[in-house]
Enzyme design. Structure first.
Site, short mmCIF file in Angstrom:
data_model
loop_
_atom_site.label_atom_id
_atom_site.label_comp_id
_atom_site.label_asym_id
_atom_site.label_seq_id
_atom_site.Cartn_x
_atom_site.Cartn_y
_atom_site.Cartn_z
N ASP A 160 -89.21 23.66 -13.06
CA ASP A 160 -88.45 24.04 -14.25
C ASP A 160 -88.27 22.73 -15.02
O ASP A 160 -89.05 21.79 -14.81
CB ASP A 160 -87.10 24.68 -13.83
CG ASP A 160 -86.43 25.43 -14.98
OD1 ASP A 160 -86.79 26.59 -15.23
OD2 ASP A 160 -85.55 24.86 -15.66
N LYS A 201 -82.63 30.03 -7.90
CA LYS A 201 -82.81 28.83 -8.74
C LYS A 201 -82.17 27.66 -8.04
O LYS A 201 -81.23 27.83 -7.27
CB LYS A 201 -82.12 29.04 -10.09
CG LYS A 201 -82.68 28.19 -11.19
CD LYS A 201 -83.86 28.86 -11.84
CE LYS A 201 -84.56 28.00 -12.84
NZ LYS A 201 -85.56 28.78 -13.58
N1 GLU Z 1 -88.75 27.96 -13.79
C1 GLU Z 1 -89.62 29.00 -14.23
C2 GLU Z 1 -88.80 30.18 -14.71
O1 GLU Z 1 -87.77 29.98 -15.29
C3 GLU Z 1 -90.68 29.34 -13.20
C4 GLU Z 1 -90.17 29.85 -11.90
C5 GLU Z 1 -91.26 30.07 -10.85
O2 GLU Z 1 -92.42 29.90 -11.15
O3 GLU Z 1 -90.86 30.44 -9.75
O4 GLU Z 1 -89.13 31.32 -14.59
#
Ligand code: GLU
Length: 447
Positions: free
Chosen positions: A165, A125
């Site tokens: 996100d 992340k």
């Molecule tokens: N931010 C989204 C999550 O919390 C998507 C992450 C992604 O697609 O890599 O899963």
């Protein structure tokens, strides 16, 4: 002292200031008790100690110039948490409240979530304390370009694949991808997901988190011989995830009655169920005002300043879809009183621990890492399409998404059952995700 307790205590004394991370890690570790205490191999290989420590964290400066010519400086970060089952994968969050602790909690959750998707993706992340609210498109672009000017050296299709996100949508991914391509001179489409359809994006990626959440809720209700048809649904937020939930829940015959923002919430008794209303949600998000009151003004419904949607009108299903800890103990108590049947987190860690304690059991509770995994799952499908240089049709992607959500649901149920806690989706999700990651870690030795 038991293994799990020891690791939790170590973590609390090592990082006492990382509140959100401690919250997420404690919840997961406690539910692994039944697994790790009965088999010494996890303790011997120090699997839990390794799991809670990110493999790598990159922190960097993001300087940029605003529209008045003033220099601005933000913090940028990417946490590469675990690559046991695949390259790091997870979103970027741009929000003024972003801290190391917040990204660590999100990265940690992502490891388990990605493992549940059945796809080979590790967890990561990233993000920044940059505040997109009120910024012009030019400022957003310059910020994204500066952010990528450092991030590009840490990512790639076989290393780390960021996505969106909170605060990072299709527009931001476009700017980030453009800069990545310019610096590297490579069209490595599978380096970022959530791209536009014209340059390697997947059909249904914008809808995937919300659709997936509704598919998951449908599976939960099915276990009770029930369905979403005719139900009243409360949603928080008004971004991408809420938008997907509104569309799919309406399509399956439910009525979504609420949205919320930092300014308060709205109740729409007719339901947020028309193309016009969904298009307006996108417009509100794109405006950069981050305000839900506009919906009330436009459609003549009631706006409740500073309020959350959970306590205002009774709802059969509550789907927090905005931020962490957005449904607390008091909200949970009111939902219980109003005979709510399902609380499913489309946001990561949407409920506080106290709320979960109260609802998990009396109400069917779906944890974020299972309920919202459809987003990252379709990101995984986007990576595959980029690799084979082929675009699947909408029905193909939707069918795969449905299959993945069904599989996540049954993994949660079987793991909960095996742990003698039938119906405990939170515990089941943690155990099922853990077993997959731990097995790979054990096989790969002490790395
Ligand atoms: N931010 C989204 C999550 O919390 C998507 C992450 C992604 O697609 O890599 O899963």
């Amino acid at each position: 002292m038991g293994y799990v307790k020891t690791v939790i205590e170590q973590l609390h004394s090592k990082y006492p200031w990382e509140k959100e991370f401690l919250q997420a890690a404690t919840e997961v570790l406690e539910s692994l008790d039944v697994i790790v205490e009965k088999d010494p191999k996890y303790r011997d290989a120090k699997i839990l100690e390794r799991l809670v420590e990110p493999e790598r964290t990159v922190v960097f400066r993001v300087p940029w110039t605003d529209d008045r010519g003033q220099i601005q400086v933000n913090m940028g970060m990417r946490i590469e948490f675990n690559s046991a089952i695949g390259p790091y994968k997870g979103g970027l969050r741009f929000h003024p409240a972003v801290t190391v602790s917040m990204l660590k909690f999100l990265g940690f959750e992502q490891v388990f979530k990605n493992a549940l998707t059945t796809l080979p993706m590790g967890g990561g992340k990233g993000g920044s304390d940059f505040n997109p609210t009120g910024k012009s498109e030019n400022e957003i672009m310059h910020f994204c370009q500066s952010f990528m000017t450092e991030l590009y050296r840490h990512i790639g299709p076989a290393t780390d694949i960021p996505a969106g996100d909170v605060g990072v949508g299709g527009r931001e991914i476009g700017f980030l991808y453009g800069q990545y391509k310019r610096i590297t001179n490579r069209f490595d489409a599978a380096t970022l997901t959530g791209k536009g359809l014209s340059f390697g994006g997947s059909i249904l990626r914008p809808e995937a988190t919300g659709y997936g959440a509704v598919y998951f809720v449908e599976e939960m209700l099915k276990t009770k011989g029930d369905s979403i048809q005719g139900k009243t649904v409360g949603v928080s937020g008004f971004g991408n995830v809420s938008w997907g939930v509104c569309k799919k829940a309406t399509e399956l015959g439910a009525k979504v009655i609420s949205l919320s923002g930092p300014d308060g919430c709205i109740i729409d008794p007719d339901g947020i169920g028309t193309e016009e209303k969904w298009a307006y949600m996108l417009e509100m998000r794109a405006s950069g005002h981050d305000r839900v009151k506009d919906y009330a003004d436009k459609f003549g419904v009631k706006f409740y300043p500073g309020a959350r949607p959970w306590d205002i009108e009774p709802m059969d299903i509550a789907i927090p879809s905005a931020f962490q800890n957005e449904l607390n103990e008091e909200n949970a108590r009111n939902l219980l009183k109003n005979d709510c049947k399902v609380i499913a987190e489309a946001s990561n860690m949407g409920c506080t621990p106290e709320a979960i304690h109260l609802i998990n059991g009396p109400i069917m509770y779906g944890p974020g890492k299972a309920v919202n995994a459809g987003g990252v799952a379709v990101s995984g499908l986007e990576m595959t399409q980029n690799t084979i240089r082929l675009s699947w049709r909408p029905e193909e992607v939707d069918e795969k998404l449905k299959w993945i959500m069904k599989s996540i649901h049954s993994q949660c149920l079987s793991a909960a059952e095996a742990a003698n806690d039938p119906g405990n989706y939170a515990k089941g999700a943690n155990i099922a995700g853990f077993l997959k990651v731990a097995e790979a870690m054990l096989a790969q030795g002490n790395v």
